[in-house]
Write an enzyme that holds these catalytic residues in place. Sequence first.
Site, PDB file in Angstrom:
ATOM      1  N   PRO A 102       0.804  -1.216   0.000  1.00 55.21           N
ATOM      2  CA  PRO A 102       0.000   0.000   0.000  1.00 55.21           C
ATOM      3  C   PRO A 102       0.842   1.273   0.000  1.00 55.21           C
ATOM      4  O   PRO A 102       1.751   1.436   0.803  1.00 55.21           O
ATOM      5  CB  PRO A 102      -0.807  -0.105   1.290  1.00 55.21           C
ATOM      6  CG  PRO A 102      -0.847  -1.575   1.578  1.00 55.21           C
ATOM      7  CD  PRO A 102       0.487  -2.081   1.136  1.00 55.21           C
ATOM      8  N   HIS A 103       0.525   2.150  -0.950  1.00 53.12           N
ATOM      9  CA  HIS A 103       1.191   3.438  -1.083  1.00 53.12           C
ATOM     10  C   HIS A 103       0.343   4.295  -2.023  1.00 53.12           C
ATOM     11  O   HIS A 103      -0.558   3.798  -2.677  1.00 53.12           O
ATOM     12  CB  HIS A 103       2.599   3.270  -1.660  1.00 53.12           C
ATOM     13  CG  HIS A 103       2.593   2.737  -3.061  1.00 53.12           C
ATOM     14  ND1 HIS A 103       2.322   1.411  -3.346  1.00 53.12           N
ATOM     15  CD2 HIS A 103       2.793   3.343  -4.251  1.00 53.12           C
ATOM     16  CE1 HIS A 103       2.365   1.226  -4.660  1.00 53.12           C
ATOM     17  NE2 HIS A 103       2.650   2.391  -5.235  1.00 53.12           N
ATOM     18  N   THR A 104       0.654   5.564  -2.058  1.00 54.63           N
ATOM     19  CA  THR A 104      -0.001   6.456  -3.003  1.00 54.63           C
ATOM     20  C   THR A 104       0.966   7.596  -3.319  1.00 54.63           C
ATOM     21  O   THR A 104       2.114   7.579  -2.884  1.00 54.63           O
ATOM     22  CB  THR A 104      -1.371   6.954  -2.483  1.00 54.63           C
ATOM     23  OG1 THR A 104      -2.086   7.566  -3.549  1.00 54.63           O
ATOM     24  CG2 THR A 104      -1.226   7.916  -1.314  1.00 54.63           C
TER      25      THR A 104
END
Length: 148
Positions: free
Chosen positions: A65-67
């Site tokens: 998970p990352h953005t």
Amino acid sequence: MEKLILNENNVQLQTEAKDWEEAVRIGAEMLVSQGCAEQSYVEGIISAIKELGPYIIVADGLAMPHTRPECGATGIGCSLITLKEPVYFDGDKEPVRVLICFSAVDSESHLDILKMIVGFVEKGWIPEIAAMKDQQELFDFLNKNSNA
């Protein structure tokens, strides 16, 4: 390298989460606790997954998970959580038991984190990491195998 990135403040094993969103929140909130991200970063990850699908699943059993940095990343950081029971992301049929969340302020500063993740996958460690019961077991494993 792994021992420098992962520590007692950013690792949580055998975590309980009712679904993918709760699992992502747990991992991403650790970035906020470390001062590497604002709450908007957590929400940005959730929104991106809902909009784009499970782009964060990078290998069997592993999500990353990352953005985008502008969503609230304030520094370079990561967290690793394993789940007691796997979660399933909408649009994907593979169970996920390991999540390595990360934040970065640009497109290069997080390369050590990515190298660590690639190493885990290439060495086939994801199932072993998923089964570990406590932090010391993980740290001992990583220290023993860091040159492997």
